[in-house]
Design a protein around this motif. Structure first.
Motif, PDB file in Angstrom:
ATOM      1  N   GLU A 130       0.827  -1.202   0.000  1.00  0.00           N
ATOM      2  CA  GLU A 130       0.000   0.000   0.000  1.00  0.00           C
ATOM      3  C   GLU A 130       0.864   1.256   0.000  1.00  0.00           C
ATOM      4  N   ARG A 131       1.882   1.274   0.841  1.00  0.00           N
ATOM      5  CA  ARG A 131       2.771   2.441   0.903  1.00  0.00           C
ATOM      6  C   ARG A 131       3.616   2.557  -0.360  1.00  0.00           C
ATOM      7  N   LYS A 132       4.016   1.426  -0.934  1.00  0.00           N
ATOM      8  CA  LYS A 132       4.790   1.467  -2.181  1.00  0.00           C
ATOM      9  C   LYS A 132       3.964   2.066  -3.315  1.00  0.00           C
ATOM     10  N   ASN A 133       2.697   1.687  -3.371  1.00  0.00           N
ATOM     11  CA  ASN A 133       1.822   2.242  -4.403  1.00  0.00           C
ATOM     12  C   ASN A 133       1.584   3.733  -4.196  1.00  0.00           C
ATOM     13  N   ARG A 134       1.477   4.140  -2.933  1.00  0.00           N
ATOM     14  CA  ARG A 134       1.306   5.557  -2.638  1.00  0.00           C
ATOM     15  C   ARG A 134       2.528   6.349  -3.094  1.00  0.00           C
ATOM     16  N   LEU A 135       3.703   5.785  -2.853  1.00  0.00           N
ATOM     17  CA  LEU A 135       4.940   6.480  -3.225  1.00  0.00           C
ATOM     18  C   LEU A 135       5.018   6.686  -4.734  1.00  0.00           C
ATOM     19  N   LYS A 136       4.480   5.743  -5.521  1.00  0.00           N
ATOM     20  CA  LYS A 136       4.491   5.894  -6.980  1.00  0.00           C
ATOM     21  C   LYS A 136       3.769   7.164  -7.407  1.00  0.00           C
ATOM     22  N   VAL A 137       2.649   7.457  -6.740  1.00  0.00           N
ATOM     23  CA  VAL A 137       1.882   8.654  -7.091  1.00  0.00           C
ATOM     24  C   VAL A 137       2.656   9.907  -6.692  1.00  0.00           C
ATOM     25  N   TYR A 138       3.273   9.883  -5.505  1.00  0.00           N
ATOM     26  CA  TYR A 138       4.082  11.017  -5.066  1.00  0.00           C
ATOM     27  C   TYR A 138       5.240  11.260  -6.041  1.00  0.00           C
ATOM     28  N   GLU A 139       5.908  10.172  -6.425  1.00  0.00           N
ATOM     29  CA  GLU A 139       7.036  10.315  -7.355  1.00  0.00           C
ATOM     30  C   GLU A 139       6.548  10.750  -8.733  1.00  0.00           C
ATOM     31  N   GLY A 140       5.386  10.232  -9.144  1.00  0.00           N
ATOM     32  CA  GLY A 140       4.824  10.639 -10.432  1.00  0.00           C
ATOM     33  C   GLY A 140       4.502  12.122 -10.459  1.00  0.00           C
ATOM     34  N   LEU A 141       3.943  12.629  -9.358  1.00  0.00           N
ATOM     35  CA  LEU A 141       3.636  14.061  -9.272  1.00  0.00           C
ATOM     36  C   LEU A 141       4.928  14.883  -9.297  1.00  0.00           C
ATOM     37  N   TYR A 142       5.962  14.384  -8.632  1.00  0.00           N
ATOM     38  CA  TYR A 142       7.269  15.070  -8.649  1.00  0.00           C
ATOM     39  C   TYR A 142       7.838  15.105 -10.069  1.00  0.00           C
ATOM     40  N   CYS A 143       7.764  13.965 -10.770  1.00  0.00           N
ATOM     41  CA  CYS A 143       8.285  13.902 -12.147  1.00  0.00           C
ATOM     42  C   CYS A 143       7.513  14.846 -13.064  1.00  0.00           C
ATOM     43  N   MET A 144       6.195  14.858 -12.925  1.00  0.00           N
ATOM     44  CA  MET A 144       5.386  15.750 -13.750  1.00  0.00           C
ATOM     45  C   MET A 144       5.706  17.214 -13.449  1.00  0.00           C
ATOM     46  N   SER A 145       5.917  17.527 -12.174  1.00  0.00           N
ATOM     47  CA  SER A 145       6.206  18.903 -11.770  1.00  0.00           C
ATOM     48  C   SER A 145       7.584  19.359 -12.213  1.00  0.00           C
ATOM     49  N   THR A 146       8.467  18.398 -12.521  1.00  0.00           N
ATOM     50  CA  THR A 146       9.819  18.732 -12.981  1.00  0.00           C
ATOM     51  C   THR A 146       9.999  18.407 -14.466  1.00  0.00           C
ATOM     52  N   ARG A 147       8.851  18.271 -15.162  1.00  0.00           N
ATOM     53  CA  ARG A 147       8.810  18.117 -16.622  1.00  0.00           C
ATOM     54  C   ARG A 147       9.347  16.770 -17.123  1.00  0.00           C
ATOM     55  N   ASN A 148       9.327  15.751 -16.292  1.00  0.00           N
ATOM     56  CA  ASN A 148       9.688  14.405 -16.753  1.00  0.00           C
ATOM     57  C   ASN A 148       8.383  13.642 -16.988  1.00  0.00           C
ATOM     58  N   PHE A 149       7.688  13.997 -18.075  1.00  0.00           N
ATOM     59  CA  PHE A 149       6.358  13.450 -18.324  1.00  0.00           C
ATOM     60  C   PHE A 149       6.382  11.958 -18.646  1.00  0.00           C
ATOM     61  N   LYS A 150       7.459  11.487 -19.235  1.00  0.00           N
ATOM     62  CA  LYS A 150       7.559  10.067 -19.588  1.00  0.00           C
ATOM     63  C   LYS A 150       7.543   9.199 -18.337  1.00  0.00           C
ATOM     64  N   LYS A 151       8.371   9.525 -17.370  1.00  0.00           N
ATOM     65  CA  LYS A 151       8.415   8.735 -16.141  1.00  0.00           C
ATOM     66  C   LYS A 151       7.135   8.907 -15.339  1.00  0.00           C
ATOM     67  N   ALA A 152       6.603  10.125 -15.345  1.00  0.00           N
ATOM     68  CA  ALA A 152       5.345  10.383 -14.636  1.00  0.00           C
ATOM     69  C   ALA A 152       4.234   9.504 -15.209  1.00  0.00           C
ATOM     70  N   THR A 153       4.193   9.359 -16.536  1.00  0.00           N
ATOM     71  CA  THR A 153       3.181   8.518 -17.186  1.00  0.00           C
ATOM     72  C   THR A 153       3.275   7.083 -16.710  1.00  0.00           C
ATOM     73  N   ASP A 154       4.486   6.530 -16.699  1.00  0.00           N
ATOM     74  CA  ASP A 154       4.680   5.143 -16.264  1.00  0.00           C
ATOM     75  C   ASP A 154       4.218   4.933 -14.821  1.00  0.00           C
ATOM     76  N   LEU A 155       4.566   5.873 -13.945  1.00  0.00           N
ATOM     77  CA  LEU A 155       4.203   5.755 -12.531  1.00  0.00           C
ATOM     78  C   LEU A 155       2.701   5.921 -12.327  1.00  0.00           C
ATOM     79  N   PHE A 156       2.096   6.871 -13.028  1.00  0.00           N
ATOM     80  CA  PHE A 156       0.654   7.087 -12.898  1.00  0.00           C
ATOM     81  C   PHE A 156      -0.134   5.882 -13.410  1.00  0.00           C
ATOM     82  N   LEU A 157       0.268   5.356 -14.574  1.00  0.00           N
ATOM     83  CA  LEU A 157      -0.449   4.214 -15.143  1.00  0.00           C
ATOM     84  C   LEU A 157      -0.343   2.984 -14.244  1.00  0.00           C
TER      85      LEU A 157
END
Length: 416
Positions: free
Chosen positions: A202-229
């Motif tokens: 559960e916590r690992k899945n939560r971290l994916k969203v946090y990291e995805g938001l960080y990647c999106m906020s720093t313009r790494n849309f490719k990695k953000a997409t993988d984490l969000f999906l």
């Protein structure tokens, strides 16, 4: 330690759970159900963003300013209040500020007394709860430096990996409130190291969203997409944003990151996305018109989506970049079907003028974003897509030359 539990639940947007001395380690205060609410401080952060946004109406700003003032005063956020008044975002009310400071001093005194009592008379878990309550209090009043310092003290009193992970999530939320990307990056790295010691899914899945938001906020849309999906079917991170917002971010990031086939499989036909995409203005038409090559409808929806992006605190810094990338995607998709096409036909397909298309494409061609050339005399666009095998051959030659140069430099050093 009721104060600690209440504050922890309030800050995380979860529901209060009963704590027992002997229970299995699992997500407790970090746990939120399907009805979980966004963390109040992140709601406040978005209002502060809108309060300084030039596209927000003055009348709307008056309403937002009143809401911000009420929230800041209610939570005794004196440090934040001083910052906002110093930058003229809010008007200074010295009486209100003095009242907040007095309440903070009184509450800190109580928290210190509880810490002392726990250390003298109670067990290790009670000591940890007392220190956690002080950490959460500093987070609540918006004192980032003292909150991080107190979280370190609390971590020193914490043994369980899951509880240490929860402390990292608090630091991450502070990072997103202040848009402190250094803090966010360090906290994500720390969380990943903790997962090597253990941790639940559960916590690992939560971290994916946090990291995805960080990647999106720093313009790494490719990695953000993988984490969000990866997180669509397991999303529980309601303290960051609602599920509708999560789907909005996922679709926007996917469009400029995935190829046409992957976009169809993972986004257009994804049941989790289909259940909510209709609730988000313009989003369904935006992605479906792109996939179905209905370019006039796409540009109409595109205008509505851009208005939404302008008012999003995470996407707004990348507004112009995203506009360029999405236009590159749609122009490339159109040109992929042709070896040559008239500029007039393309302009008609997009519902714009010939001059507009001519200016748009010339910019993208010059920037190397589109593989075509414009025959202005004949009024024709000729595509010159690079051959995949030839591109691979050129890349291999380039890497080979680079390797030979490195070997020659190394040989000189060895000879010496």
């Amino acid at each position: 330690m009721d104060t600690g539990v209440d504050l922890e639940v309030s800050l995380q947007g979860g529901s209060k759970t009963e704590k027992t001395p002997h229970r299995r380690e699992q997500p407790d205060a970090m746990e939120t159900d399907a009805e979980g609410k966004q963390q109040p401080h992140l709601v406040l952060a978005n209002k502060l963003f809108l309060l300084t946004h030039s596209d927000v109406d003055d009348i709307e700003k008056v309403r937002i300013r009143d809401e911000v003032t009420s929230t800041v005063v209610a939570d005794d956020m004196a440090p934040l209040y001083e910052t906002l008044t110093a930058s003229s975002v809010l008007e200074l009310d010295q009486k209100a500020l003095d009242s907040m400071r007095a309440k903070i001093e009184e509450e800190l005194k109580k928290l210190d007394e509880k810490i002392a009592d726990a250390e003298e008379n109670l067990g290790e878990s009670e000591v940890r709860e007392a220190h956690l309550a002080k950490s959460l209090f500093y987070i609540r009043i918006g004192d980032k430096d003292k909150a991080l310092e107190q979280l370190k003290v609390t971590e020193g009193k914490t043994v369980a990996v899951g509880q240490r992970m929860d402390l990292v999530f608090y630091a991450l939320q502070m990072g997103f409130f202040h848009m402190d990307f250094d803090l966010i990056s360090r906290s994500i790295d720390k969380a990943k190291n903790l997962f090597e010691e253990g941790g639940d899914w559960e916590r690992k899945n939560r971290l994916k969203v946090y990291e995805g938001l960080y990647c999106m906020s720093t313009r790494n849309f490719k990695k953000a997409t993988d984490l969000f999906l990866d997180s669509i079917s397991t999303f529980t991170t309601y303290e960051l944003f609602p599920y509708d917002t999560f789907i909005f971010y996922t679709v926007l990031a996917s469009i400029i990151s995935l190829d046409r086939v992957s976009l169809k499989q993972k986004v257009v036909d994804a049941p989790e996305i289909l259940t909510v995409i209709g609730k988000i203005p313009h989003l369904s038409e935006f992605i479906n018109s792109l996939y179905e090559c209905r370019y006039k409808s796409f540009f109409s929806a595109f205008a509505g989506i851009m208005e939404h992006i302008k008012l999003d605190r995470y996407l707004y810094p990348h507004f112009r970049y995203y506009m360029r990338e999405i236009r590159t995607v749609v122009y490339s998709q159109f040109l992929e079907s042709y070896k040559s096409v008239t500029i007039e036909a393309m302009a008609k397909a997009f519902g714009v003028t010939v001059d507009f298309i001519d200016l748009e494409l010339s910019r993208f061609i010059a920037a190397g974003k589109l593989h075509c050339k414009i025959d202005k005399v004949a009024g024709v666009l000729e595509t010159n897509r690079p051959d995949a095998k030839n591109a691979l051959y050129q890349a291999t030659i380039k890497q080979g030359d680079f390797l030979l140069n490195r070997i020659q430099k190394l040989s000189r050093v060895i000879d010496l």
